[in-house]
Scaffold this motif. Structure first.
Motif, short mmCIF file in Angstrom:
data_model
loop_
_atom_site.label_atom_id
_atom_site.label_comp_id
_atom_site.label_asym_id
_atom_site.label_seq_id
_atom_site.Cartn_x
_atom_site.Cartn_y
_atom_site.Cartn_z
N VAL A 164 -7.67 -43.55 7.49
CA VAL A 164 -8.56 -43.03 5.64
C VAL A 164 -9.07 -44.56 5.31
N VAL A 165 -9.74 -44.96 4.70
CA VAL A 165 -10.16 -46.08 3.62
C VAL A 165 -9.86 -45.61 2.47
N ILE A 166 -9.36 -45.92 1.51
CA ILE A 166 -9.80 -45.52 0.23
C ILE A 166 -10.51 -46.95 -0.76
N TYR A 167 -11.51 -46.17 -1.45
CA TYR A 167 -11.77 -47.29 -2.29
C TYR A 167 -12.06 -46.33 -3.88
N LEU A 168 -11.21 -47.27 -3.82
CA LEU A 168 -11.20 -47.33 -6.19
C LEU A 168 -12.11 -46.83 -6.91
N PRO A 169 -12.54 -46.82 -7.97
CA PRO A 169 -13.69 -46.89 -8.52
C PRO A 169 -13.44 -48.43 -9.29
N GLN A 170 -15.22 -48.40 -9.03
CA GLN A 170 -15.31 -49.88 -9.80
C GLN A 170 -14.63 -50.43 -10.95
N GLY A 171 -13.82 -51.25 -11.00
CA GLY A 171 -13.41 -51.93 -12.57
C GLY A 171 -11.24 -51.42 -12.21
N LYS A 172 -11.47 -50.68 -11.47
CA LYS A 172 -10.20 -50.10 -11.41
C LYS A 172 -9.14 -51.46 -10.24
N THR A 173 -8.08 -51.02 -9.95
CA THR A 173 -7.09 -51.42 -9.39
C THR A 173 -5.11 -50.23 -8.88
N ILE A 174 -5.22 -50.79 -8.54
CA ILE A 174 -3.34 -50.45 -8.43
C ILE A 174 -2.49 -51.14 -7.21
N GLU A 175 -0.83 -51.41 -7.88
CA GLU A 175 0.00 -51.98 -7.31
C GLU A 175 -0.02 -51.54 -5.72
#
Length: 122
Positions: free
Chosen positions: A72-83
């Motif tokens: 499943v592809v997970i898109y984060l909210p615009q401008g957010k990143t995760i390590e």
């Protein structure tokens, strides 16, 4: 509503995977899934691939990698990143089902979640 990898598909046909009734019924709704991040191309991510089991190899880096069907592809909210993490994660967000090609990356997906929240499970 909780969604498990085992609930994504109802089987296979000559045309490919058959989406389960639960998956199609939840399209557009808020869901929760648990899984692992596939090894990423970079350390900070604005999207990632959620898999049922941890992968040892980056699926984009080796043609020999055994890429699982259950992704499943997970898109984060615009401008957010995760390590990136090797630990399991819990994803909560809006489910989107159907063929889609990401304009920015060219990545093709069948199942996506537009995440509101991604938590590392310890």
């Amino acid at each position: 509503m909780s969604l498990k990898f085992s609930e994504l598909y109802a089987g296979k046909s000559v045309r490919g995977l058959i989406l389960s009734k639960k998956l199609t019924d939840l399209n557009g709704h808020r869901v929760e899934m648990k899984g692992y991040m596939a090894p990423p191309l970079q350390p900070r991510l604005d999207f990632f691939v959620l898999t049922r089991v941890p992968l040892a190899l980056c699926p984009f880096c080796s043609s020999d990698a055994d890429w699982p069907e259950d992704i499943v592809v997970i898109y984060l909210p615009q401008g957010k990143t995760i390590e990136a993490t090797e630990k399991p994660v819990r994803v909560v967000g809006k489910l989107d089902v159907g063929p889609y090609t990401d304009d920015k990356t060219g990545f093709v997906s069948l199942v996506r979640i537009y995440a509101e929240r991604v938590e590392v499970i310890n």
